[in-house]
Design a protein around this motif. Structure first.
Motif, PDB file in Angstrom:
ATOM      1  N   LEU A  84       0.822  -1.211   0.000  1.00  0.00           N
ATOM      2  CA  LEU A  84       0.000   0.000   0.000  1.00  0.00           C
ATOM      3  C   LEU A  84       0.857   1.262   0.000  1.00  0.00           C
ATOM      4  CD1 LEU A  84      -2.859  -1.020   2.483  1.00  0.00           C
ATOM      5  CD2 LEU A  84      -2.887  -1.063  -0.011  1.00  0.00           C
ATOM      6  N   ASN A  85       1.980   1.233   0.681  1.00  0.00           N
ATOM      7  CA  ASN A  85       2.868   2.399   0.710  1.00  0.00           C
ATOM      8  C   ASN A  85       3.516   2.655  -0.649  1.00  0.00           C
ATOM      9  OD1 ASN A  85       2.344   2.913   3.391  1.00  0.00           O
ATOM     10  ND2 ASN A  85       4.135   1.804   4.152  1.00  0.00           N
ATOM     11  N   SER A  86       3.562   1.629  -1.488  1.00  0.00           N
ATOM     12  CA  SER A  86       4.130   1.810  -2.826  1.00  0.00           C
ATOM     13  C   SER A  86       3.162   2.516  -3.773  1.00  0.00           C
ATOM     14  CB  SER A  86       4.531   0.453  -3.418  1.00  0.00           C
ATOM     15  OG  SER A  86       3.390  -0.352  -3.681  1.00  0.00           O
ATOM     16  N   GLY A  87       1.940   2.782  -3.290  1.00  0.00           N
ATOM     17  CA  GLY A  87       0.971   3.514  -4.109  1.00  0.00           C
ATOM     18  C   GLY A  87      -0.107   2.664  -4.739  1.00  0.00           C
ATOM     19  N   THR A  88      -0.127   1.368  -4.462  1.00  0.00           N
ATOM     20  CA  THR A  88      -1.151   0.485  -5.032  1.00  0.00           C
ATOM     21  C   THR A  88      -2.506   0.764  -4.386  1.00  0.00           C
ATOM     22  OG1 THR A  88       0.504  -1.241  -5.396  1.00  0.00           O
ATOM     23  CG2 THR A  88      -1.800  -1.920  -5.442  1.00  0.00           C
ATOM     24  N   GLU A  89      -3.539   0.906  -5.203  1.00  0.00           N
ATOM     25  CA  GLU A  89      -4.880   1.138  -4.682  1.00  0.00           C
ATOM     26  C   GLU A  89      -5.458  -0.157  -4.122  1.00  0.00           C
ATOM     27  OE1 GLU A  89      -7.377   2.860  -7.599  1.00  0.00           O
ATOM     28  OE2 GLU A  89      -6.229   4.725  -7.760  1.00  0.00           O
ATOM     29  N   ALA A  90      -6.368  -0.010  -3.168  1.00  0.00           N
ATOM     30  CA  ALA A  90      -6.960  -1.185  -2.524  1.00  0.00           C
ATOM     31  C   ALA A  90      -7.701  -2.062  -3.524  1.00  0.00           C
ATOM     32  CB  ALA A  90      -7.915  -0.737  -1.414  1.00  0.00           C
ATOM     33  N   SER A  91      -8.471  -1.450  -4.420  1.00  0.00           N
ATOM     34  CA  SER A  91      -9.241  -2.237  -5.394  1.00  0.00           C
ATOM     35  C   SER A  91      -8.323  -2.991  -6.342  1.00  0.00           C
ATOM     36  CB  SER A  91     -10.188  -1.320  -6.186  1.00  0.00           C
ATOM     37  OG  SER A  91      -9.446  -0.299  -6.837  1.00  0.00           O
ATOM     38  N   ARG A  92      -7.245  -2.332  -6.789  1.00  0.00           N
ATOM     39  CA  ARG A  92      -6.293  -2.986  -7.695  1.00  0.00           C
ATOM     40  C   ARG A  92      -5.566  -4.125  -6.962  1.00  0.00           C
ATOM     41  NH1 ARG A  92      -5.975  -4.037 -12.601  1.00  0.00           N
ATOM     42  NH2 ARG A  92      -6.477  -1.886 -13.098  1.00  0.00           N
ATOM     43  N   PHE A  93      -5.224  -3.909  -5.698  1.00  0.00           N
ATOM     44  CA  PHE A  93      -4.564  -4.950  -4.904  1.00  0.00           C
ATOM     45  C   PHE A  93      -5.436  -6.200  -4.824  1.00  0.00           C
ATOM     46  CE2 PHE A  93      -4.486  -6.903  -0.660  1.00  0.00           C
ATOM     47  CZ  PHE A  93      -3.210  -7.409  -0.639  1.00  0.00           C
ATOM     48  N   LEU A  94      -6.715  -6.018  -4.521  1.00  0.00           N
ATOM     49  CA  LEU A  94      -7.607  -7.165  -4.385  1.00  0.00           C
ATOM     50  C   LEU A  94      -7.815  -7.882  -5.722  1.00  0.00           C
ATOM     51  CD1 LEU A  94     -10.263  -5.703  -1.930  1.00  0.00           C
ATOM     52  CD2 LEU A  94      -8.690  -7.578  -1.482  1.00  0.00           C
ATOM     53  N   GLU A  95      -7.910  -7.119  -6.806  1.00  0.00           N
ATOM     54  CA  GLU A  95      -8.067  -7.746  -8.121  1.00  0.00           C
ATOM     55  C   GLU A  95      -6.859  -8.606  -8.463  1.00  0.00           C
ATOM     56  OE1 GLU A  95      -8.795  -4.662 -10.912  1.00  0.00           O
ATOM     57  OE2 GLU A  95     -10.703  -4.040 -10.010  1.00  0.00           O
ATOM     58  N   ASP A  96      -5.675  -8.084  -8.214  1.00  0.00           N
ATOM     59  CA  ASP A  96      -4.455  -8.835  -8.534  1.00  0.00           C
ATOM     60  C   ASP A  96      -4.333 -10.092  -7.682  1.00  0.00           C
ATOM     61  OD1 ASP A  96      -3.791  -7.003 -10.444  1.00  0.00           O
ATOM     62  OD2 ASP A  96      -2.335  -5.913  -9.223  1.00  0.00           O
ATOM     63  N   ILE A  97      -4.643  -9.977  -6.382  1.00  0.00           N
ATOM     64  CA  ILE A  97      -4.538 -11.144  -5.497  1.00  0.00           C
ATOM     65  C   ILE A  97      -5.587 -12.199  -5.865  1.00  0.00           C
ATOM     66  CG2 ILE A  97      -4.744 -11.927  -3.111  1.00  0.00           C
ATOM     67  CD1 ILE A  97      -2.145 -10.544  -3.663  1.00  0.00           C
ATOM     68  N   LEU A  98      -6.792 -11.744  -6.238  1.00  0.00           N
ATOM     69  CA  LEU A  98      -7.827 -12.691  -6.675  1.00  0.00           C
ATOM     70  C   LEU A  98      -7.388 -13.448  -7.927  1.00  0.00           C
ATOM     71  CD1 LEU A  98     -11.210 -10.816  -6.083  1.00  0.00           C
ATOM     72  CD2 LEU A  98     -10.673 -13.118  -5.330  1.00  0.00           C
ATOM     73  N   LEU A  99      -6.818 -12.725  -8.883  1.00  0.00           N
ATOM     74  CA  LEU A  99      -6.328 -13.371 -10.102  1.00  0.00           C
ATOM     75  C   LEU A  99      -5.190 -14.337  -9.781  1.00  0.00           C
ATOM     76  CD1 LEU A  99      -6.360 -10.350 -12.591  1.00  0.00           C
ATOM     77  CD2 LEU A  99      -7.775 -12.394 -12.732  1.00  0.00           C
ATOM     78  N   TYR A 100      -4.349 -13.964  -8.830  1.00  0.00           N
ATOM     79  CA  TYR A 100      -3.248 -14.833  -8.429  1.00  0.00           C
ATOM     80  C   TYR A 100      -3.786 -16.146  -7.850  1.00  0.00           C
ATOM     81  CZ  TYR A 100       1.166 -16.191  -6.143  1.00  0.00           C
ATOM     82  OH  TYR A 100       2.303 -16.854  -5.746  1.00  0.00           O
ATOM     83  N   CYS A 101      -4.790 -16.048  -6.982  1.00  0.00           N
ATOM     84  CA  CYS A 101      -5.384 -17.260  -6.403  1.00  0.00           C
ATOM     85  C   CYS A 101      -6.077 -18.091  -7.478  1.00  0.00           C
ATOM     86  CB  CYS A 101      -6.372 -16.874  -5.298  1.00  0.00           C
ATOM     87  SG  CYS A 101      -5.604 -16.134  -3.839  1.00  0.00           S
TER      88      CYS A 101
END
Length: 589
Positions: A272-289
């Motif tokens: 999050l400190n790197s500037g990643t938005e919460a919605s984008r973070f969740l989308e990427d993690i969902l795709l990873y799973c």
């Protein structure tokens, strides 16, 4: 010449150039070749999928004198003028800014005139769902009986907002989201044609971020080229899209799967400190799973296509049971829903991370058997035995204390009574004040514009007011009856929603009343008591009982020897003034 964005330079000029819409383009080409074109088309689908491009190509192909197999030549004068937007017989209209009745009437009048240069006059109406109800009605007659050699092409991203009477008079084509692989192939073709270098994994990152829209993909590619100096690298694509690096996702999921809450939270903070938005973070993690699950079941389908196949990824896929991945996806999906309506997304992400890391304890089967070898884990078996023994002890304890559940049951009425004591307090005096000055005109005015008022409210406010109805109105106030007590309590304490109602009503009918909120269940008693009090306040008045029968209000006046006709008529007049003559019935027994 000034620089043009990639999505403008590479806009499709032939049906064959449109990516991912083979069914639509082939149907339109066949219709042109067989001279079986309709007078009206409706193109629907997400943004950036080729709706407007297909409409312009159709206009060129049907008017092109050199058309071959339903494709325009793009060389003749008509094709060039349509491409440049200079042909008078092809009219593009933005319904978002031309959504009134007068604009559509103007189109309807001009459509009667024959085309001057081309064979067909084409009207392309973009974002047609933005038209007002009156404008749709004005367009309906033209679509029902269109002039000769006139074709309407309506494009929209929200077909559910278009009246069914319009849809039924058009041929509808649904443009689907473009597949990730199709986007990657098209981006690669553009870069090769432009003699630019790229990393294939970078294109997959861009394609995923575009979410099925080619225009979005080209815009992101444009940004990446500007950022990376004419070479598209994976690192630059991740920076531009705000996506996570594969190493970050490996580290985060590894911490969650191992139950290391502290490591998971630390990784989340770095991300999050790197500037990643919460919605984008969740989308990427969902795709990873999702990729973890796919790699377990069909690894050949995933390898070489996503760029996520790292050594850590392979290890996680081998060591994690499918049930555990299902749980991760469920928790992430719930968190995604929770952050949609909050300004504190970080809190939900932190809570979700704790759930992800602790979830391993609730899925015993995940640790009891090793996915890689199928052999039992001694530590997991020991833990299972301990849990079973603990459960047996609890069952024995429950058997001994069999009266405990009954005692708990006995406490339930007391809790219910306490809850009833804390129920919503109805503002009776405020309601009576409104009813003293209530008029039928004010209530009818509010009811006539109620649906329009709801559309002007925010999504949350609209959801609350959907469960309410105006039941009385005076020059200064209106009474709203809510279906649910909890919604009523929330609305009565929400200054913003009351201010929004006042402001929007003043725009619609020049009326800015204060709002009194009550429950629908309390309304009949309030109304009955008010009329009874008014009756008792007069020396010679009939006994009036207020009943509800199928939504209509019936006033039954019982005559007595002491009551005179003048008093009866006064009560009836008051009821008619308050509730309207259409819903009041006077029965003399």
């Amino acid at each position: 010449m000034a620089y043009q964005a990639l999505y403008r330079v590479w806009r499709s000029q032939r049906f064959e150039d449109i990516v991912g819409q083979k069914a639509v383009t082939q149907t339109l080409k066949n219709a042109i070749m067989q001279h079986k074109t309709s007078h009206a088309y409706l193109f629907t689908g997400p943004r950036g999928t080729g709706k407007t491009s297909a409409a312009k190509i159709f206009a060129k192909a049907i008017n092109c004198p050199n058309s071959v197999d339903g494709e325009p030549c793009n060389e003749c004068t008509i094709c060039k003028e349509i491409t440049e937007g200079r042909l008078n017989d092809v009219i593009e209209i933005d319904a978002a800014s031309n959504n009134g009745v007068e604009e559509i009437r103007d189109i309807r009048d001009k459509a009667k005139y024959a085309p001057t240069q081309a064979e067909y006059k084409i009207y392309i109406v973009d974002e047609v769902h933005m038209l007002s109800t009156g404008a749709f009605n004005a367009l309906l007659k033209t679509l029902e009986e269109p002039p000769k050699n006139v074709i309407f092409i309506l494009a929209t991203t929200e077909p559910h907002k278009i009246p069914l009477t319009i849809i039924s008079r058009t041929q509808r084509f649904d443009f689907k989201r473009i597949g990730t692989q199709d986007i990657v192939d098209h981006l690669a073709h553009i870069l090769i044609d432009s003699s630019l270098k790229y990393e294939e994994q970078a294109l997959y990152t861009i394609a995923r971020a575009a979410e099925g829209g080619m225009r979005d993909a080209l815009s992101i590619l444009d940004q990446a080229l500007s950022f990376s100096e004419d070479e598209v690298t994976l690192a630059d694509a991740l920076q531009v899209t705000g996506s996570l690096t594969f190493e970050m996702m490996d580290r985060y999921i590894s911490a969650c799967l191992s139950g290391d809450v502290e490591q998971g939270l630390e990784t989340l903070e770095v991300i999050l400190n790197s500037g990643t938005e919460a919605s984008r973070f969740l989308e990427d993690i969902l795709l990873y799973c999702r990729d973890l699950l796919m790699y377990q079941q069909a690894p050949k389908l995933l390898e070489g296509k996503t760029g996520t196949i790292t050594d850590a990824f392979k290890d996680l896929a081998k060591q994690t049971a499918p049930e555990r991945i299902y749980q991760l996806i469920q928790i992430l999906s719930d968190t995604q829903n929770e952050i949609r309506f909050t300004n504190h997304a970080t809190i939900y992400l932190e809570v979700g991370t704790v759930k992800l890391a602790q979830g391993n304890r609730s899925i015993v089967s995940t640790t009891a058997v090793s996915p890689a070898t199928g052999a039992a884990d001694p530590e997991a078996v020991t833990e299972l035995k301990a849990q079973i023994q603990k459960l047996q002890q609890e069952v024995e304890l429950l058997k001994k204390n069999g009266a405990a559940p009954a005692q708990e049951t006995a406490k339930a009425p007391a809790r219910q009574q306490a809850a009833n004591r804390n129920s919503l307090k109805i503002p009776t005096e405020r309601v009576y004040q409104v009813l003293r000055d209530a008029t039928r005109e004010h209530l009818i005015k509010v009811k006539d514009v109620w649906e329009d008022l709801l559309q002007m409210m925010s999504v949350t406010q609209r959801a609350m007011l959907k469960a309410s109805e105006p039941v009385a109105g005076s020059p200064t106030s209106i009474v709203l009856a809510f279906d649910y007590e909890i919604v009523c309590a929330r609305a009565s304490g929400d200054d913003e929603i009351q201010l929004a109602i006042q402001n929007n009503l003043s725009k619609l009918i020049d009326y800015a009343p204060t709002i009194v909120c009550i429950t629908r269940d309390s309304w009949p008693n309030l109304r009955k008591t008010f009329i009874q009090q008014n009756k008792d306040g007069q020396s010679e008045t009939p006994e009036v009982d207020v009943l509800e029968a199928e939504g209509d209000i019936q006033l039954i006046a019982e005559d007595s020897e002491e009551n005179d006709s003048a008093s009866r008529q006064e009560i009836v007049d008051e009821a008619v003034t308050m509730f309207g003559s259409e819903i009041v019935e006077v029965v003399n027994d």
